[in-house]
Design a protein around this motif. Structure first.
Motif, PDB file in Angstrom:
ATOM      1  N   UNK A   1       0.764  -1.227  -0.072  1.00  0.00           N
ATOM      2  CA  UNK A   1      -0.099  -0.067   0.029  1.00  0.00           C
ATOM      3  C   UNK A   1       0.766   1.325  -0.174  1.00  0.00           C
ATOM      4  N   UNK A   2       2.271   1.339  -0.213  1.00  0.00           N
ATOM      5  CA  UNK A   2       2.966   2.581  -0.219  1.00  0.00           C
ATOM      6  C   UNK A   2       2.572   3.116  -1.387  1.00  0.00           C
ATOM      7  N   UNK A   3       2.561   4.755  -1.348  1.00  0.00           N
ATOM      8  CA  UNK A   3       2.106   5.532  -2.543  1.00  0.00           C
ATOM      9  C   UNK A   3       3.100   5.339  -3.848  1.00  0.00           C
ATOM     10  N   UNK A   4       4.382   4.890  -3.514  1.00  0.00           N
ATOM     11  CA  UNK A   4       5.291   4.378  -4.669  1.00  0.00           C
ATOM     12  C   UNK A   4       4.968   3.329  -5.306  1.00  0.00           C
ATOM     13  N   UNK A   5       4.481   2.278  -4.804  1.00  0.00           N
ATOM     14  CA  UNK A   5       3.783   0.868  -5.426  1.00  0.00           C
ATOM     15  C   UNK A   5       2.562   1.441  -6.125  1.00  0.00           C
ATOM     16  N   UNK A   6       1.759   2.007  -5.523  1.00  0.00           N
ATOM     17  CA  UNK A   6       0.506   2.283  -6.157  1.00  0.00           C
ATOM     18  C   UNK A   6       0.716   3.304  -7.454  1.00  0.00           C
ATOM     19  N   UNK A   7       1.748   3.882  -7.496  1.00  0.00           N
ATOM     20  CA  UNK A   7       2.134   4.810  -8.800  1.00  0.00           C
ATOM     21  C   UNK A   7       2.837   3.971  -9.692  1.00  0.00           C
ATOM     22  N   UNK A   8       3.966   3.220  -9.365  1.00  0.00           N
ATOM     23  CA  UNK A   8       4.736   2.582 -10.465  1.00  0.00           C
ATOM     24  C   UNK A   8       4.242   1.220 -10.650  1.00  0.00           C
ATOM     25  N   UNK A   9       3.768   0.346  -9.748  1.00  0.00           N
ATOM     26  CA  UNK A   9       3.593  -0.896 -10.262  1.00  0.00           C
ATOM     27  C   UNK A   9       2.403  -1.292 -11.545  1.00  0.00           C
ATOM     28  N   UNK A  10       1.612  -0.384 -11.497  1.00  0.00           N
ATOM     29  CA  UNK A  10       0.794  -0.679 -12.708  1.00  0.00           C
ATOM     30  C   UNK A  10       1.609  -0.321 -14.168  1.00  0.00           C
ATOM     31  N   UNK A  11       2.728  -0.032 -14.199  1.00  0.00           N
ATOM     32  CA  UNK A  11       3.808   0.544 -15.213  1.00  0.00           C
ATOM     33  C   UNK A  11       5.009  -0.322 -15.383  1.00  0.00           C
ATOM     34  N   UNK A  12       4.834  -1.593 -14.770  1.00  0.00           N
ATOM     35  CA  UNK A  12       6.088  -2.253 -14.521  1.00  0.00           C
ATOM     36  C   UNK A  12       6.664  -3.126 -15.671  1.00  0.00           C
ATOM     37  N   UNK A  13       7.806  -2.819 -16.023  1.00  0.00           N
ATOM     38  CA  UNK A  13       8.552  -3.350 -17.308  1.00  0.00           C
ATOM     39  C   UNK A  13       9.828  -4.342 -16.740  1.00  0.00           C
ATOM     40  N   UNK A  14       9.709  -5.703 -16.898  1.00  0.00           N
ATOM     41  CA  UNK A  14      10.977  -6.282 -16.648  1.00  0.00           C
ATOM     42  C   UNK A  14      11.612  -6.520 -17.747  1.00  0.00           C
ATOM     43  N   UNK A  15      13.027  -6.235 -17.621  1.00  0.00           N
ATOM     44  CA  UNK A  15      14.005  -6.685 -18.518  1.00  0.00           C
ATOM     45  C   UNK A  15      14.702  -7.733 -18.062  1.00  0.00           C
ATOM     46  N   UNK A  16      14.963  -8.888 -18.929  1.00  0.00           N
ATOM     47  CA  UNK A  16      15.509 -10.117 -18.241  1.00  0.00           C
ATOM     48  C   UNK A  16      16.129 -10.819 -19.540  1.00  0.00           C
ATOM     49  N   UNK A  17      17.186 -11.617 -19.526  1.00  0.00           N
ATOM     50  CA  UNK A  17      17.833 -12.541 -20.298  1.00  0.00           C
ATOM     51  C   UNK A  17      16.726 -13.641 -20.589  1.00  0.00           C
ATOM     52  N   UNK A  18      17.178 -14.266 -21.739  1.00  0.00           N
ATOM     53  CA  UNK A  18      16.086 -15.350 -22.292  1.00  0.00           C
ATOM     54  C   UNK A  18      16.188 -16.598 -21.661  1.00  0.00           C
TER      55      UNK A  18
END
Length: 499
Positions: free
Chosen positions: A243-260
């Motif tokens: 419930x932190x404000x930062x979580x509410x703000x950024x999590x809906x716009x999460x992009x994970x960069x990973x190796x295959x």
């Protein structure tokens, strides 16, 4: 397009030293973050280290030190390396952080209370390198783990399992209904092919009798959490889930960069974990290929790694950053050699953009009292060049936001070549010898310098230090330019061009 951007790298396993593969993923995330800020978005960039599990415990034992002391030392190597590669992350998370441990236990308790975690005895083939049981279908024809080129060992023990199989139909539907969820699309297809077979439940614990270095299960103190279940939860935990404000703000716009190589854990395990925990699924999973040396994937296990600090000392930090982003077509494997890096740098930058900036500034200093010359009337060539740059800036933005940095940088090189061609057609070194052509000379040099300014702005996220120096040579502030400034005609005539 969203005006908020959250990007993560995998958290790196600290059983060995950082290598160029780690550097590539982290530099890519840094570059995407800088570009998004250039485009006016609010961006947040997370990286960190994964510090639990069997391999960590074994490495610490070999070093004859406590596991916590070992991970403190190794995490420091990663944390200290990133600034030297011009990486500016917003947060560095460690899975040994108390806040992360508490959040992992909260998620485990939630899923357990829902009846989706159960205890059973299990026998299977266990790969120490992967720290998980492997299905026979995952092995090579020789019976080896494909990543570590060693056979997994038969192992039998009692453990807790997450009912991942219950989410198979949901996950298939998610992937089929969201073609943009995984990029490039062939990795989405790979996940769907994997899901054609029945999805097995996930072993999420290790008995303390075998491994004590991990996060204790909140519902059974005789077990610790499986390292992947622990590690994946860093992404929302870092933002202060639930419930932190930062979580509410950024999590809906999460992009994970990973190796295959970690596609299965992020494309199968992770969405199911999120669904079970009641956490929204990430916005996009962005998958890159591997750097190849002598025909083999670069990896710690195979011992063919390249130290990024050694490479940056030979090439320069920004030259290395440029090569890594320009050479690898995102999603494909790419060859890594120092000769390739030097050839790319010289061809795209030193002999192209560098030549453009050098000769334009030299002629302007010599013929216009060290200042940016006035721009006279625009003829067809100048008008066409401006149109090409206006369209080019927009296209670079599209390519970056589509996670195609190699194509964006290719376009920047093409724009630079177009300016050099424009200069060669007008031959300003000849115009400078004809007093009656002074106005045309000014227009040509102004157009070249103004175009160089835009090119420098477009490259600043990739080469922050080099482009800051280029901006200084153009009489500009060394601060990154904003997108609105990357329009033709924005360079102020009369600006002093410092020596």
């Amino acid at each position: 397009m969203s005006e908020t951007f959250y990007v993560t790298t995998p958290i790196y396993y600290v059983n060995s030293h950082p290598h160029i593969g780690h550097a590539y993923t982290t530099i890519a995330a840094d570059v995407f973050t800088r570009y998004r800020r250039l485009f006016g978005e609010e961006a947040y960039f997370l990286t960190g280290t994964d510090e639990h599990g069997q391999k960590i415990a074994e490495s610490a034992a070999q070093a004859e030190i406590d596991p916590q002391e070992f991970v403190d030392r190794m995490a420091g190597e990663f944390r200290d390396m990133w600034p030297s590669l011009h990486i500016a992350h917003d947060q560095f998370i460690r899975t040994t952080d108390p806040e992360h441990k508490s959040a992992v236990q909260a998620v485990l308790q939630r899923i357990h209370d829902q009846g989706e975690i159960y205890l059973k005895e299990y026998e299977g083939l266990y790969c120490v390198g992967c720290e998980r049981f492997l299905d026979e279908s995952e092995l090579t024809p020789e019976g080896d783990c494909p990543d570590h080129q060693k056979p997994p060992q038969p192992h039998k023990e009692q453990n807790y399992f997450f009912r991942m199989s219950a989410y198979q139909a949901w996950l298939v539907q998610l992937l089929e209904n969201n073609p943009e969820l995984v990029y490039p699309g062939r990795y989405r297809n790979e996940l769907l092919r994997f899901l054609e077979a029945p999805l097995q439940d996930l072993c999420i614990s290790r008995p303390k009798s075998r491994l004590s270095w991990g996060i204790e299960l909140p519902f059974d103190k005789e077990f610790v959490t499986y390292v992947w279940f622990d590690a994946l939860l860093n992404y929302p935990n870092a933002l202060g889930w639930p419930d932190a404000p930062r979580y509410q703000k950024f999590w809906p716009h999460c992009h994970h960069i990973i190796g295959k190589d970690i596609l299965k854990t992020h494309g199968i395990y992770w969405p199911c974990m999120l669904k079970a925990a009641g956490i929204p699924v990430f916005q996009k999973l962005v998958v890159h290929g591997h750097w190849v040396i002598g025909g083999s994937k670069m990896s710690k296990s195979l011992g063919n790694v390249v130290n990024p600090l050694d490479m940056k000392d030979r090439l320069g930090v920004d030259a290395m950053r440029y090569f890594l982003l320009r050479e690898m077509s995102f999603g494909e494997d790419a060859n890594f050699t120092e000769a390739l890096a030097l050839a790319r740098y010289n061809g795209d930058l030193a002999n192209n953009l560098g030549n453009l900036i050098s000769r334009s500034i030299t002629l302007a200093r010599k013929n216009f009292d060290g200042q940016v010359p006035p721009c006279g009337e625009l003829a067809e060539l100048e008008t066409n060049l401006r149109h090409e740059f206006t369209a080019g800036v927009g296209r670079v933005r599209e390519l970056v936001c589509a996670f195609q940095p190699h194509r964006a940088l290719e376009l920047v090189t093409q724009l630079s070549s177009a300016v050099n061609k424009y200069i060669d057609e007008h031959k300003p070194w000849k115009l400078a010898k004809e007093p009656e052509q002074c106005e045309l000379l000014g227009t040509v040099l102004y157009s070249a310098l103004d175009s160089a300014r835009i090119l420098v702005g477009l490259l600043q996220p990739v080469m922050p230090e080099k482009m800051a120096e280029a901006q200084r040579l153009l009489g500009l502030s060394e601060q990154p330019l904003e997108l609105g400034q990357l329009t033709p005609g924005g360079l102020q005539s009369g600006t002093q061009l410092p020596e």
